[in-house]
Design a protein around this motif. Sequence first.
Motif, PDB file in Angstrom:
ATOM      1  N   SER A   1      21.295 -61.827  37.989  1.00  0.00           N
ATOM      2  CA  SER A   1      21.026 -60.769  38.955  1.00  0.00           C
ATOM      3  C   SER A   1      21.662 -59.459  38.492  1.00  0.00           C
ATOM      4  N   TYR A   2      22.886 -59.547  38.025  1.00  0.00           N
ATOM      5  CA  TYR A   2      23.584 -58.360  37.526  1.00  0.00           C
ATOM      6  C   TYR A   2      22.833 -57.740  36.348  1.00  0.00           C
ATOM      7  N   ARG A   3      22.412 -58.559  35.407  1.00  0.00           N
ATOM      8  CA  ARG A   3      21.707 -58.058  34.231  1.00  0.00           C
ATOM      9  C   ARG A   3      20.401 -57.368  34.608  1.00  0.00           C
ATOM     10  N   MET A  60      32.159 -64.062  38.655  1.00  0.00           N
ATOM     11  CA  MET A  60      31.516 -65.313  38.235  1.00  0.00           C
ATOM     12  C   MET A  60      32.509 -66.464  38.291  1.00  0.00           C
ATOM     13  N   ALA A  61      33.710 -66.232  37.752  1.00  0.00           N
ATOM     14  CA  ALA A  61      34.743 -67.258  37.780  1.00  0.00           C
ATOM     15  C   ALA A  61      35.154 -67.566  39.217  1.00  0.00           C
ATOM     16  N   GLY A  92      25.855 -59.903  42.159  1.00  0.00           N
ATOM     17  CA  GLY A  92      25.267 -59.438  40.912  1.00  0.00           C
ATOM     18  C   GLY A  92      24.490 -58.151  41.106  1.00  0.00           C
ATOM     19  N   ALA A  93      23.709 -58.098  42.190  1.00  0.00           N
ATOM     20  CA  ALA A  93      22.913 -56.903  42.478  1.00  0.00           C
ATOM     21  C   ALA A  93      23.805 -55.704  42.800  1.00  0.00           C
ATOM     22  N   ILE A  94      24.805 -55.926  43.640  1.00  0.00           N
ATOM     23  CA  ILE A  94      25.716 -54.837  44.041  1.00  0.00           C
ATOM     24  C   ILE A  94      26.428 -54.244  42.834  1.00  0.00           C
ATOM     25  N   VAL A 128      19.485 -55.237  47.775  1.00  0.00           N
ATOM     26  CA  VAL A 128      20.492 -56.271  48.041  1.00  0.00           C
ATOM     27  C   VAL A 128      20.023 -57.183  49.173  1.00  0.00           C
ATOM     28  N   GLN A 129      19.417 -56.619  50.208  1.00  0.00           N
ATOM     29  CA  GLN A 129      18.895 -57.427  51.308  1.00  0.00           C
ATOM     30  C   GLN A 129      17.763 -58.333  50.835  1.00  0.00           C
TER      31      GLN A 129
END
Length: 308
Positions: A58-60, A76-77, A206-208, A217-218
Amino acid sequence: MKSEDFESRLKERVSEVENILKKYLPKEEGYAKTVIEAMNYSLLAGGKRLRPIMMMESYRLFAGEDADLKTIEPFMAAMEMIHTYSLVHDDLPAMDNDEYRRGRKTTHAVYGAGMATLAGDGLLNLAFETAIAGSVSDSFDGQKRYLKALKVLATKAGIYGMVGGQCADIVAENRTDIPDEEMKDTLSYIDENKTGALIESSLMIGAILGGADDNAVQAIEKAGSNVGVAFQIQDDILDIVGNQEELGKPIGSDEKNGKSTYVSLYGMEGASSKVKELSDEASEILCNHGFKNTFLDELFQYLIYRKK
């Protein structure tokens, strides 16, 4: 793409997550050595690592060319620590009383119920220590994004998320006096929160941190909700038709513990149909944001057909 190719890429990402987790393991020393050993035993027991992988993907997608995994690694951890603590507590004699998890003895079976309880507590607290430490690192300068991500992590893991779902799950056990329609509503709440909350949280964080706006994000939260519920329904199906060697844990736990599931309430065909419906909706959300045929989209579909 061929499933073999997807499996290979999934294994690469699992390995990537494993390496990240090892960076944040506490040292097994001092007076707290035993509980730390139990924590590390639990965290390194293997598993799908789906939540941190979803967070990473999602982040990528949202960060694009600006993606730097150092930004997302602490979260992530932290997510895998929270997920693992929930499994350690789920397996306790006072909960599901399971002796195998991820193909080996559960934490309480090795260290005893008391130490396993502390190991779960330790992992939960370490998760927030880890996430907070990420905010003061040189690789992260978006304090507002960080605080929004931390709020999501805390809320989705707590009484308005996973813990709330676990509570409802325990309350509903062995209840034969609840009408089917009411039980269906209860089950929907349980699956949305007990399983869905951490998947939603992973995708949202990830999105934020990737710079997504509130609408995106929603939307990704809704996709996570669908995938979380679909994943749990598939888990219920595998608890009946799976085998212990493939799953790495005993089958038949739901029946043993008197739990209502989508299979018991809707039948096997209805449950399988719901898995596909929810997963397809999640993929449509990704498509609407230009993420069709991405690895995350493939991962959503993979969950429909998983056998373990």
